[in-house]
Design a protein around this motif. Structure first.
Motif, PDB file in Angstrom:
ATOM      1  N   PHE A  25       0.878  -1.168   0.000  1.00 41.69           N
ATOM      2  CA  PHE A  25       0.000   0.000   0.000  1.00 41.69           C
ATOM      3  C   PHE A  25       0.913   1.213   0.000  1.00 41.69           C
ATOM      4  O   PHE A  25       1.520   1.507   1.022  1.00 41.69           O
ATOM      5  N   GLY A  26       1.025   1.895  -1.126  1.00 44.66           N
ATOM      6  CA  GLY A  26       1.978   2.988  -1.213  1.00 44.66           C
ATOM      7  C   GLY A  26       3.359   2.442  -0.885  1.00 44.66           C
ATOM      8  O   GLY A  26       3.814   1.496  -1.506  1.00 44.66           O
ATOM      9  N   ARG A  66      -6.673  -7.169  -4.723  1.00 43.33           N
ATOM     10  CA  ARG A  66      -5.910  -7.925  -5.705  1.00 43.33           C
ATOM     11  C   ARG A  66      -4.430  -7.897  -5.332  1.00 43.33           C
ATOM     12  O   ARG A  66      -3.858  -6.823  -5.140  1.00 43.33           O
ATOM     13  N   PRO A  67      -3.793  -9.060  -5.232  1.00 41.98           N
ATOM     14  CA  PRO A  67      -2.366  -9.065  -4.882  1.00 41.98           C
ATOM     15  C   PRO A  67      -1.508  -8.434  -5.980  1.00 41.98           C
ATOM     16  O   PRO A  67      -1.905  -8.451  -7.153  1.00 41.98           O
ATOM     17  N   ASP A  68      -0.359  -7.888  -5.605  1.00 44.58           N
ATOM     18  CA  ASP A  68       0.604  -7.402  -6.606  1.00 44.58           C
ATOM     19  C   ASP A  68       1.270  -8.597  -7.288  1.00 44.58           C
ATOM     20  O   ASP A  68       1.600  -8.544  -8.470  1.00 44.58           O
TER      21      ASP A  68
END
Ligand code: ADP
Ligand code: MG
Length: 265
Positions: A25-26, A66-68
């Motif tokens: 996240f960021g 959604r996963p990276d």
């Protein structure tokens, strides 16, 4: 499965397989390279300090985030389906249910209506529009309420129940969808110790009877050690230990993550 399989791989049929899961996240790497499996019929505890990435893992499994990177496969390795990229609704239809951290049942409706509604929506999802739904759902709902010990409270509005009972309704609602895997993120949050034990004992009994797998988080180590079949420990987004309750309890990395070098009792 090939002839190479050892006893340890044969002893547990895999239902969910998480591989290389990552999410930022960021600038915050909430989850990085997480691998674990949930066995069929297994009660698996995902534990770790606040901010370890537990809820993020749950939300990736249920399709909300959604996963990276990484893969989440449902089913045994010979016949599994990738969940990454599916909507929460599709994931739910494939049999991944969840209970909510904040009780998500409808307070003004009666206990049995809540369960009937869940049964109805499950039947709709299966396109069983033609069924004479009402009567059948009532019998099924009563059966479920009996299983969670709330048959006598069936006609009461949920709002009149004690908190522990509301959580039991929530469990009945989740089970109405006949999940293969039930995700429970802090199911006992806000409960007194005795209520925690009662809810997890109930969960333990129901999932054993139904062969449902459960992935849960829980702060009370007493509850984790009493009810989990196996434990996965996350810290700062990574799996630092996993195994039996006994193994994890004695693992120095786990003690370190929780208490500096203190004891995990
Ligand atoms: P846990 O459930 O183990 O307490 P979380 O998965 O909620 O941990 O959070 C892991 C890390 O990711 C924390 O540092 C948290 O602040 C961060 N995080 C979680 N969700 C978000 C979000 N939606 N936006 C920004 N940061 C988030
Ligand atoms: Mg959390």
């Amino acid at each position: 499965m090939t002839g190479q399989a050892t006893h340890s791989t044969l002893s547990r049929t895999v239902l969910l397989s998480v591989r290389g899961l990552a999410k930022s996240f960021g600038g915050v790497q909430a989850v990085r390279g997480v691998d674990f499996e949930v066995g069929a019929g297994e009660l698996l505890a995902l534990i770790g300090p606040n901010g370890a990435g537990k809820s993020t893992c749950f939300n990736m499994i249920n399709g909300q985030i959604r996963p990276d990177q990484g893969s989440i496969r449902l089913g045994n390795p010979d016949h599994s389906k990738e969940l990454v990229g599916l909507t929460p609704r599709k994931v739910w239809r494939l049999g991944v249910g969840r209970t909510f951290q904040i009780a998500a049942v409808f307070g003004s409706m009666s206990v049995i209506e809540n369960v009937q509604m869940a049964l109805l929506s499950h039947a709709r999802e299966l396109h069983e529009f033609w069924r004479p739904a009402r009567a059948q759902h009532r019998a099924q709902a009563l059966e479920l309420l009996d299983a969670v010990g709330l048959a006598d409270q069936a006609t009461l509005p949920v709002a009149t129940l004690a908190y522990g009972q509301v959580k039991a309704v929530e469990l009945a609602v989740a089970l109405a969808n006949q999940p293969r895997l039930l995700l429970m993120d802090e199911p006992t949050a806000g409960m007194a110790p005795a209520e925690r034990v009662a809810l997890m004992a109930l969960t333990r009994r129901l999932v054993t009877e139904r062969g449902t797998s459960v992935l849960f988080t829980e702060h009370s180590m007493d509850v984790v050690f009493a009810f989990a079949d196996r434990v996965v420990v996350l810290a700062r987004g990574e799996v630092i230990a996993q195994g039996s309750v006994t193994a994890v309890r004695q693992d120095p990395r786990v003690r370190e993550a929780y208490f500096g070098s203190g004891r995990l009792t």
